[in-house]
Write a protein that holds these residues in place. Structure first.
Motif, PDB file in Angstrom:
ATOM      1  N   PRO A 328     -12.755   5.480  -2.098  1.00  0.00           N
ATOM      2  CA  PRO A 328     -12.102   5.026  -0.848  1.00  0.00           C
ATOM      3  C   PRO A 328     -10.688   5.591  -0.863  1.00  0.00           C
ATOM      4  O   PRO A 328      -9.911   6.070  -1.510  1.00  0.00           O
ATOM      5  N   ARG A 329     -10.473   5.638   0.542  1.00  0.00           N
ATOM      6  CA  ARG A 329      -8.996   6.389   0.776  1.00  0.00           C
ATOM      7  C   ARG A 329      -8.185   5.041   1.022  1.00  0.00           C
ATOM      8  O   ARG A 329      -8.386   4.353   1.879  1.00  0.00           O
ATOM      9  N   PRO A 330      -6.865   5.239   0.358  1.00  0.00           N
ATOM     10  CA  PRO A 330      -5.926   3.943   0.606  1.00  0.00           C
ATOM     11  C   PRO A 330      -5.482   4.092   1.997  1.00  0.00           C
ATOM     12  O   PRO A 330      -5.326   5.067   2.564  1.00  0.00           O
ATOM     13  N   LEU A 331      -5.261   2.877   2.513  1.00  0.00           N
ATOM     14  CA  LEU A 331      -4.876   2.569   3.850  1.00  0.00           C
ATOM     15  C   LEU A 331      -3.567   3.332   3.921  1.00  0.00           C
ATOM     16  O   LEU A 331      -2.759   3.570   3.052  1.00  0.00           O
ATOM     17  N   PRO A 332      -3.265   4.188   5.124  1.00  0.00           N
ATOM     18  CA  PRO A 332      -1.951   4.670   5.102  1.00  0.00           C
ATOM     19  C   PRO A 332      -1.043   3.730   5.052  1.00  0.00           C
ATOM     20  O   PRO A 332      -0.836   2.567   5.414  1.00  0.00           O
ATOM     21  N   LYS A 333       0.099   4.373   4.609  1.00  0.00           N
ATOM     22  CA  LYS A 333       1.469   3.497   4.202  1.00  0.00           C
ATOM     23  C   LYS A 333       1.882   2.804   5.635  1.00  0.00           C
ATOM     24  O   LYS A 333       1.843   3.304   6.526  1.00  0.00           O
ATOM     25  N   GLY A 334       1.968   1.525   5.458  1.00  0.00           N
ATOM     26  CA  GLY A 334       2.169   0.509   6.481  1.00  0.00           C
ATOM     27  C   GLY A 334       3.609   0.646   7.363  1.00  0.00           C
ATOM     28  O   GLY A 334       4.461   1.519   6.874  1.00  0.00           O
ATOM     29  N   VAL A 335       3.961  -0.229   8.036  1.00  0.00           N
ATOM     30  CA  VAL A 335       5.159  -0.320   8.837  1.00  0.00           C
ATOM     31  C   VAL A 335       6.155  -0.885   7.771  1.00  0.00           C
ATOM     32  O   VAL A 335       5.879  -1.700   6.984  1.00  0.00           O
ATOM     33  N   GLU A 336       7.364  -0.752   7.948  1.00  0.00           N
ATOM     34  CA  GLU A 336       8.286  -1.275   7.192  1.00  0.00           C
ATOM     35  C   GLU A 336       8.309  -2.663   7.657  1.00  0.00           C
ATOM     36  O   GLU A 336       8.296  -3.280   8.637  1.00  0.00           O
TER      37      GLU A 336
END
Lengths: 337, 449
Positions: A328-336
């Motif tokens: 699984p590919r982790p979700l891209p880093k989210g918004v601040e």
């Protein structure tokens, strides 16, 4: 009003649990296998009962010898024994069954680190070792379904001693299994008998209907990943249809392919074992597809009559690779936030 | 009418108790004989006391002033006498200043208005200052000073204000209470925040059980620039800001134009309501709306609790069972177990769960990982908890961090919740993170924290 007085317990989150547990999973698998087990005893009689019992006892013995006594509680050794018993020919000498059961748990499971460790299904390891060690017995210890006297007497082969040839020739009770017959160019069993399970075959693999019911029960209970049997059986069906379309003489039709041999048992109960199947949902599709394709290839193009066992072993050998491909590919880093 | 969508894979369906009308009820918690007010109730610097022991103070009056940008002021939660100014353990090996206040029994407890202004006439900078002076910090899971987040957001530029009306934890009922009791505060809070941020749109996100009260609340508002409602299918941990923004931005719900996730900012419903409530009336933060839940309480539900109330006192008021087994600060999925009940309820509190000992409370011993993949399917960030767990057992912390993204884990608990082998995954990850931070600090030549 005073504060409640208490000795508070410190524990870490989460403080809730879904409730599903490994022993429960084992229990439900046994429940799902119960109809086919009872059916096997009804059709093959004492031989089937003895085979299953000895397989389970041997597995429990090995578990007791290799692990802490509490390990018996999780039910996995019992399930391994039951699955092994169901996958063996009914009239196999019981001492061979015992060897298979002991080997399944002692080598197939504990040599790989115990529960959760095995790369291959322990019951399959037991079976494949029996296949390698006693090919003649494994190929001939079939019992004619619904034979008279099946519930009152054991086939002589069942009671054969180690290092002695069976006291009676296999032929006394044996008949060709449908797949052997088809392979030899003879007419196999009628498709209806095949699905009902009124044919010669391994103890618990003959009744496709009951196996299907048990498998669906497990899938509905969410004890197994439905994607695996669906992908596996779907692939077998698609490839069989294709081959049958190309050459109806040499290749059986879809319903025959689906209902025969250890396919249903393998698809619902062996392939879905969590330890040997991929951890991701995408991986489950690939894994089921690969095993399905291997089953057809081996059945139709190799020297083996029954390809399911080897297909399952190869499929589980693929599992680590599938896990790597489908990581699984982790979700891209989210918004601040 | 509503579309129900989630755009994160994973997560779990938690058995939420049925929402009943009583959930909207908010009971007032009486004053405890002694209120304890830590000078730091959030991440950031402590406030500096401006009162002395023995002094009498009015409810709402300034007790400690914020001297640092990362600090917020502290106000008296009750009219009473300052008993002591001292130190107490901060629970992490250090100490923090604390003011102890004995409320005066029999006082009307009318809140002193520190300020008089018409919030609607303030400009963005004045609103920002007012938010800081009111002592507001984030009231969802994030407990930082609200003015600080707003300042950062203003630099970044925010187009959409997302109001997070998703119940964070099973058993908590702050959302229905806020929607029913503080509808106008929510609307005005959203307006103030919009003004500070210069944002155009506001979205109120709630889950299905709260859809009706949310739309009723919006319909009551006479304001035209009220938030747009987005109703989502219940799924834990949807309330995590990161996931919520993804959900809303990726697949716009009817009526909301798709927006750039980078340009959204999430505030919890509680924070927005508090901003509206305090600024509209020129009040300061003196109490907290929390849920008290769990099978150890007779009167579960929402309470408005004066800051500084000891947890034990609050639980006793809610009819606590005499033999509690566990008390959680926060909900059952992410809350942490308290070792004692003298701890005061502070600004960031969302609720407490009191549990009695029963069979459910004690989980069986963990078994070996059978690689079933349930945790992988449940992880909302698409991490690989099983692999992380195996690495943790082998002590391969570096691989956990570098190859398997340990730091992304926000400890929602889904993996441990579903694990059929009862492996304490979250606990292992927490320990590994701590160890990894230590190692990093050591490598950088710093004293490990």
């Amino acid at each position: 009003m005073t504060s409640p007085t208490c000795r508070l317990r410190l524990s870490t989150s989460p403080h809730l649990h879904a409730g599903a547990a490994v022993p429960q999973w084992m229990l439900h698998s046994v429940i799902a296998l119960l109809p086919v087990t009872l059916f096997a005893v009804a059709v093959f009689g004492l031989a089937a009962l003895a085979t299953i019992t000895v397989a389970i006892l041997a597995c429990l013995l090995a578990e007791r010898a290799c692990a802490a006594p509490s390990a018996l509680d999780d039910g996995s050794a019992m399930l391994t024994g039951l699955l092994l018993g169901l996958s063996l020919p009914p009239a196999l000498p019981l001492w061979m069954v015992a060897v298979g059961g002991f080997v399944a748990v002692a080598i197939g499971k504990h040599l790989f680190g115990g529960l959760g460790g095995p790369v291959f299904h322990p019951a399959l390891v037991g079976r494949v070792i029996l296949q390698a060690a006693f090919p003649t017995a494994m190929a001939q210890a079939w019992v004619t379904p619904l034979a008279p006297g099946r519930v009152s007497e054991l086939p002589a082969t069942s009671l054969a001693q180690p290092f002695m040839s069976p006291t009676a020739p296999y032929d006394g009770l044996s008949g060709a299994t449908p797949l052997t017959a088809t392979k030899a160019g003879e007419a196999g069993a009628p498709t209806a008998d095949l699905w009902l399970g009124i044919v010669a075959g391994s103890v618990g693999e003959t009744s496709a209907v009951l196996l299907l019911l048990g498998g669906v029960y497990l899938a509905i209970r969410r004890m197994i990943d439905w994607r695996i049997p669906v992908a596996l059986l779907g692939t077998v069906a698609a490839l069989s249809a294709l081959l049958h379309g190309l050459d109806a003489e040499r290749h059986p039709e879809v319903w025959t392919a689906l209902g025969s041999g250890g396919l249903m048992l393998g698809a619902w109960f062996f392939a879905t074992d969590p330890g040997i199947s991929p951890t991701t949902r995408r991986g489950a599709w690939i894994y089921g597809l690969a095993i399905g394709a291997l089953v057809v290839v081996m059945r139709q193009f190799s020297g083996h009559v029954e390809g399911v066992m080897y297909a399952l072993l190869l499929g589980s050998a693929l599992t680590p690779h599938i896990d790597r491909w489908t990581r699984p590919r982790p979700l891209p880093k989210g918004v601040e936030r | 009418m509503f579309r129900h969508r989630t755009s994160f894979s994973g997560g779990i369906k938690l058995a939420m108790p049925d929402r009943i009308a009583a959930d909207a009820v908010v009971r007032q918690m009486p004053f405890a004989p002694l209120l304890r007010l830590p000078l730091r109730q959030h991440a950031g610097a402590a406030a500096v006391a401006v009162v002395r022991a023995g002094e009498e103070v009015l409810r709402g009056q300034l007790l400690a002033r914020a001297e640092d940008e990362t600090a917020v002021p502290l106000h008296a939660p009750a009219t009473g006498r300052v008993v002591r100014i001292g130190e107490q353990s901060d629970g992490a090996g250090g100490t923090v200043g604390v003011i102890e206040l004995a409320p005066l029994p029999g006082d009307t407890q009318e809140q002193a208005r520190e300020r008089t202004f018409d919030a609607d006439r303030l400009d963005a900078d004045e609103l920002l200052a007012a938010i800081r002076e009111a002592g507001i910090i984030g009231l969802g899971g994030e407990r930082g000073p609200t003015h600080q987040r707003l300042q950062r957001a203003r630099k970044r530029g925010v187009a959409v204000l997302v109001i997070n009306g998703i119940e964070g934890e099973p058993g908590f009922t702050r959302v229905p209470a806020l929607l029913a009791r503080h509808g106008s505060d929510v609307i005005s809070g959203a307006r103030f925040l919009g003004k500070v941020l210069g944002s155009q749109d506001a979205v109120l996100a709630v889950e299905k059980p709260d859809a009706n009260s949310a739309s009723a609340m919006l319909a009551d508002s006479e304001n035209h620039d009220r938030p747009v409602l987005a109703v989502l299918r219940p799924r834990y941990p949807q309330g995590a800001a990161e996931l919520l923004v993804r959900t809303l931005a990726r697949r716009p719900v009817e009526g909301i134009p798709a927006f750039n996730a980078e340009k959204a900012m999430v505030f919890s419903l509680a924070t927005v309501a508090e901003i509206g409530r305090l600024l509209s009336h020129g009040l300061t933060m003196t109490d907290q709306l929390i849920t008290l839940a769990g099978d150890g309480l007779r009167d579960t539900g929402n309470y408005r609790v004066p800051l500084g109330t000891p947890v034990g006192f609050a639980l006793a008021q809610a009819g606590a069972h005499s033999e509690l087994d566990r008390v959680l600060d926060g909900g059952p999925m992410r809350g942490h177990a308290l070792g004692h009940l003298d701890r005061p309820i502070t600004k960031g509190a969302t609720g407490f769960v009191a549990m009695v000992a029963n069979e459910q409370a004690s989980l069986p011993e963990p078994m070996a990982c059978i690689r079933c993949g349930e945790c992988v399917a449940a992880c909302p960030l698409q991490l690989h908890p099983a692999e992380l767990g195996l690495l943790a057992r082998r002590g391969e912390i570096q691989a956990m961090v570098e190859d398997w993204h340990l730091e992304r884990c926000f400890e929602c608990g889904c993996c441990a919740y579903v694990c059929p082998s009862h492996i304490p995954l979250v606990q292992m990850f927490r320990a590994a993170k701590k160890q990894s931070r230590r190692a990093k600090a050591l490598a950088a030549g710093e004293e490990p924290a």
